[in-house]
Design a protein around this motif. Structure first.
Motif, mmCIF file in Angstrom:
data_model
loop_
_atom_site.group_PDB
_atom_site.id
_atom_site.type_symbol
_atom_site.label_atom_id
_atom_site.label_comp_id
_atom_site.label_asym_id
_atom_site.label_seq_id
_atom_site.Cartn_x
_atom_site.Cartn_y
_atom_site.Cartn_z
ATOM 1 N N GLU A 10 58.140 44.621 48.834
ATOM 2 C CA GLU A 10 58.293 44.972 47.412
ATOM 3 C C GLU A 10 57.405 44.100 46.523
ATOM 4 O O GLU A 10 56.733 44.593 45.628
ATOM 5 N N ARG A 11 57.375 42.798 46.818
ATOM 6 C CA ARG A 11 56.533 41.890 46.021
ATOM 7 C C ARG A 11 55.050 42.223 46.195
ATOM 8 O O ARG A 11 54.290 42.264 45.238
ATOM 9 N N ALA A 12 54.654 42.464 47.469
ATOM 10 C CA ALA A 12 53.242 42.723 47.749
ATOM 11 C C ALA A 12 52.791 44.037 47.124
ATOM 12 O O ALA A 12 51.664 44.143 46.633
ATOM 13 N N GLN A 13 53.686 45.028 47.138
ATOM 14 C CA GLN A 13 53.312 46.299 46.512
ATOM 15 C C GLN A 13 53.103 46.129 45.015
ATOM 16 O O GLN A 13 52.233 46.759 44.429
ATOM 17 N N LYS A 14 53.870 45.229 44.440
ATOM 18 C CA LYS A 14 53.701 44.931 43.019
ATOM 19 C C LYS A 14 52.332 44.275 42.797
ATOM 20 O O LYS A 14 51.604 44.628 41.874
ATOM 21 N N GLU A 15 51.965 43.361 43.698
ATOM 22 C CA GLU A 15 50.684 42.666 43.566
ATOM 23 C C GLU A 15 49.508 43.631 43.663
ATOM 24 O O GLU A 15 48.490 43.458 42.996
ATOM 25 N N LEU A 16 49.658 44.640 44.488
ATOM 26 C CA LEU A 16 48.574 45.608 44.676
ATOM 27 C C LEU A 16 48.183 46.295 43.378
ATOM 28 O O LEU A 16 47.052 46.736 43.223
ATOM 29 N N PRO B 203 50.431 23.527 49.752
ATOM 30 C CA PRO B 203 51.625 24.141 50.355
ATOM 31 C C PRO B 203 52.598 24.687 49.310
ATOM 32 O O PRO B 203 53.368 25.602 49.596
ATOM 33 N N LYS B 204 52.522 24.139 48.096
ATOM 34 C CA LYS B 204 53.436 24.612 47.046
ATOM 35 C C LYS B 204 52.964 25.934 46.438
ATOM 36 O O LYS B 204 53.669 26.548 45.662
ATOM 37 N N ARG B 205 51.713 26.330 46.785
ATOM 38 C CA ARG B 205 51.167 27.562 46.223
ATOM 39 C C ARG B 205 50.521 28.345 47.370
ATOM 40 O O ARG B 205 49.305 28.363 47.525
ATOM 41 N N PRO B 206 51.333 28.972 48.218
ATOM 42 C CA PRO B 206 50.735 29.660 49.371
ATOM 43 C C PRO B 206 49.869 30.840 48.936
ATOM 44 O O PRO B 206 50.300 31.665 48.123
ATOM 45 N N ILE B 207 48.635 30.879 49.452
ATOM 46 C CA ILE B 207 47.729 31.980 49.143
ATOM 47 C C ILE B 207 47.010 32.406 50.423
ATOM 48 O O ILE B 207 47.038 31.683 51.415
ATOM 49 N N THR B 208 46.374 33.555 50.374
ATOM 50 C CA THR B 208 45.515 33.981 51.476
ATOM 51 C C THR B 208 44.094 34.075 50.954
ATOM 52 O O THR B 208 43.843 34.771 49.978
ATOM 53 N N GLN B 209 43.167 33.330 51.614
ATOM 54 C CA GLN B 209 41.747 33.446 51.285
ATOM 55 C C GLN B 209 41.034 34.124 52.447
ATOM 56 O O GLN B 209 41.477 34.042 53.582
ATOM 57 N N GLY B 210 39.920 34.749 52.158
ATOM 58 C CA GLY B 210 39.199 35.456 53.207
ATOM 59 C C GLY B 210 39.966 36.681 53.657
ATOM 60 O O GLY B 210 40.085 36.974 54.847
ATOM 61 N N THR B 211 40.489 37.403 52.685
ATOM 62 C CA THR B 211 41.370 38.538 52.978
ATOM 63 C C THR B 211 40.597 39.748 53.498
ATOM 64 O O THR B 211 39.379 39.841 53.355
ATOM 65 N N LEU B 212 41.346 40.671 54.045
ATOM 66 C CA LEU B 212 40.821 41.992 54.396
ATOM 67 C C LEU B 212 40.942 42.877 53.159
ATOM 68 O O LEU B 212 41.967 42.846 52.480
ATOM 69 N N ALA B 213 39.889 43.617 52.839
ATOM 70 C CA ALA B 213 39.989 44.567 51.728
ATOM 71 C C ALA B 213 39.658 45.959 52.241
ATOM 72 O O ALA B 213 38.586 46.183 52.807
ATOM 73 N N PHE B 214 40.570 46.844 52.071
ATOM 74 C CA PHE B 214 40.359 48.239 52.467
ATOM 75 C C PHE B 214 39.417 48.903 51.453
ATOM 76 O O PHE B 214 39.115 48.327 50.406
ATOM 77 N N PRO B 215 38.974 50.136 51.729
ATOM 78 C CA PRO B 215 38.094 50.810 50.757
ATOM 79 C C PRO B 215 38.676 50.871 49.345
ATOM 80 O O PRO B 215 37.939 50.937 48.378
ATOM 81 N N ALA B 216 39.995 50.791 49.236
ATOM 82 C CA ALA B 216 40.624 50.832 47.909
ATOM 83 C C ALA B 216 40.368 49.567 47.092
ATOM 84 O O ALA B 216 40.577 49.571 45.878
ATOM 85 N N HIS B 217 39.952 48.477 47.738
ATOM 86 C CA HIS B 217 39.767 47.217 47.007
ATOM 87 C C HIS B 217 38.398 46.564 47.162
ATOM 88 O O HIS B 217 38.034 45.714 46.362
ATOM 89 N N TYR B 218 37.642 46.917 48.206
ATOM 90 C CA TYR B 218 36.398 46.199 48.510
ATOM 91 C C TYR B 218 35.405 46.238 47.352
ATOM 92 O O TYR B 218 34.817 45.233 46.973
ATOM 93 N N MET B 219 35.221 47.420 46.773
ATOM 94 C CA MET B 219 34.186 47.564 45.728
ATOM 95 C C MET B 219 34.429 46.663 44.534
ATOM 96 O O MET B 219 33.489 46.107 43.961
ATOM 97 N N GLU B 220 35.698 46.533 44.142
ATOM 98 C CA GLU B 220 36.022 45.694 42.979
ATOM 99 C C GLU B 220 35.707 44.222 43.270
ATOM 100 O O GLU B 220 35.205 43.504 42.408
#
Lengths: 104, 395
Positions: A10-16, B203-220
């Motif tokens: 639910e959270r990730a879908q919001k982020e999308l 660690p207090k701000r978990p993020i993902t770097q180097g993500t996968l982007a599908f065609p819906a996001h790559y162009m942006e």
């Protein structure tokens, strides 16, 4: 049993729906759960409860993890994410998991 | 007080890195850049620079290590050349796509085959589409200054792109010249502490770097990299202005020399600009209306500055140490694109020169001038590309 990923989904879908970030950084952890990798499956694990001894080996070995345990300790297969790798069936000492061809 | 001393461009680059205080340096030795990490490792070993120096097994690993360190949130530095830069190629896109302000020194050297360790710009010119800002130094002082400027621009919140600074193999990397080392305090004020807002690990701000982007996001994501490079134009001008105020040395994306009444203007980059200006002085004495222009910034391409320069000239000639096989030299191609919608354009000529360390002599520049004058006389360009200094007896 309910998917433990429900809140994350639910959270990730919001982020999308939010803006693209510099470096395409995903700021909500666990956002990969919205990618339902179960669609990749060719073989599906079929569970035979009568043979299960609740050893948890399938639960431990599942690399996804797409197996969790119900209240009695029996495995529950999450077909949204199970890619059908067959490791659970291979590890099961009582052959309680059988890989059958996915029919769609 | 700044220290005035003499050193090679490789040492100037190492000094620039020391002044910028990177926390992680990873590098792999390659001619002609080896002295840069060698000198830095000395600074680290002597306790003059508080940083991790990572010894790696290839240039691919070197750039990968600084990508990791930069993604963790610290200032980083590396140096390479030629085949080493080519080996880094795939990771260069990743550094830019992840918006990591890595700074890298390049001792501009030719690419094999045939194997050759001497100067041209093919190594870094060939990285023009990766999303890295590119500066080219005319002399050793510029090599030092432009590395500091590279950090300033790369780390700007509006930019967040990696930057490379090129200086010509041997002509600069191994040649001792007077260099002024700025005061540490002034550099500290100029650059400030590196405080990333996006790319850092906590660690207090978990993020993902180097993500996968599908065609819906790559162009942006890709669009934002392109847009950041567009924004870098203004940031570079601001950085140049602040640099001049603090350090007293003036930089411009394109520096013009005796162009005001010139009919024929030649554009070049790197150390060749020095030769070109000397040659212009000589030709001016002989009565030729020629001018020179030095391109300090190649990416983002100085579109507006080329347009302004083109307005002054009847013939615009590019003298470049690179070739895009199958068309012309890259600088000429880019300049042509910058001028394509202008209603009035000068005649344009491309001169490929000095590949693999061949000296670019006054005689060769005279050849270019003759071709430019012929075009001016006829009012048209029959052949846009000319290889000057070719040994016709070998062909």
């Amino acid at each position: 049993a309910e998917s433990p990923f429900k809140a994350d989904i639910e959270r990730a879908q919001k982020e999308l729906t939010e803006k693209m970030t510099p470096g395409a950084i995903a700021y909500i952890p666990g956002s990969s759960v919205i990618n339902k990798t179960g669609s990749w499956r060719v073989f599906k694990p079929e569970f035979h409860k009568d043979k299960c001894v609740r050893c948890f080996l399938c639960y431990i070995y599942c690399p996804e993890p797409a197996i969790y345990l119900d209240e009695e300790g029996y495995p529950v297969f999450d077909y949204d994410y199970c890619k059908g790798c067959g490791i659970c069936a291979n590890e099961c000492p009582t052959k309680a998991i059988e890989m059958v061809r996915e029919v769609k | 007080m700044p220290i005035r001393t003499v050193m090679k461009a490789n040492e100037a680059a190492a000094w620039a890195a020391k002044l910028a205080k990177p926390k992680v340096i990873a590098a792999f030795p390659i001619t002609p850049s080896t002295l840069v990490p060698e000198k830095i490792s000395e600074f680290v070993a002597n306790g003059e620079l508080d940083a991790e120096f990572i010894k790696v097994e290839s240039e691919h690993s070197a750039i990968s290590a600084v990508v990791g360190a930069s993604a963790a949130g610290v200032r980083t530095f590396t140096a390479t050349a030629s085949q080493g830069l080519a080996l880094m190629h795939e990771v260069l896109f990743i550094a830019a796509g992840m918006r990591l302000p890595i700074v890298m020194a390049i001792g501009n050297r030719s690419l094999s085959a045939p194997i050759n360790i001497w100067n041209d710009w093919q190594d870094s010119i060939s990285q023009r589409d990766t999303g890295w800002i590119q500066f080219y130094a005319e002399n050793n002082q510029e090599a030092l200054d432009l590395i500091l400027l590279a950090y300033k621009v790369a780390e700007d919140e509006r930019v967040l792109l990696p930057a490379m600074v090129g200086f010509d193999a041997f002509i600069l990397t191994h040649t001792v010249e007077p260099v002024e080392i700025p005061d540490q305090e002034v550099v500290d004020e100029f650059l400030g502490e590196y405080e990333p807002k996006h790319a850092y690990l906590d660690p207090k701000r978990p993020i993902t770097q180097g993500t996968l982007a599908f065609p819906a996001h790559y162009m942006e994501a890709k669009y934002l990299v392109w847009d950041a490079m567009e924004k870098a134009r203004k940031v570079i001008d601001e950085a140049f202005a602040e640099f001049e105020k603090r350090f007293g040395r003036k930089y411009q994306k394109i520096e013009e020399y005796k162009t005001d009444d010139a009919e024929i203007i030649f554009v070049t980059m790197g150390s060749l600009a020095g030769t070109l200006k000397d040659w212009v002085d000589k030709k001016r004495e002989e009565g030729y209306k020629v001018g020179a222009a030095k391109m300090t910034v190649y990416r983002p391409f100085p579109v507006e500055e080329i347009r302004a320069l083109a307005k002054k000239a009847k013939v615009l000639g590019f003298i470049e140490k690179d070739i895009s096989i199958g068309l012309y030299g890259a600088v000429f191609i880019d300049a042509s694109a910058a001028l394509v919608n202008e209603s009035e354009r000068p005649l344009m000529l491309d001169f490929i020169a000095g590949l693999g360390g061949r000296d670019v002599t006054f005689g060769q520049l005279d050849d270019a001038l003759r071709i430019a004058e012929e075009a001016l006389e006829k009012g048209e360009v029959e052949k846009p590309i000319h290889w000057i200094g070719l040994r016709k007896e070998l062909l």
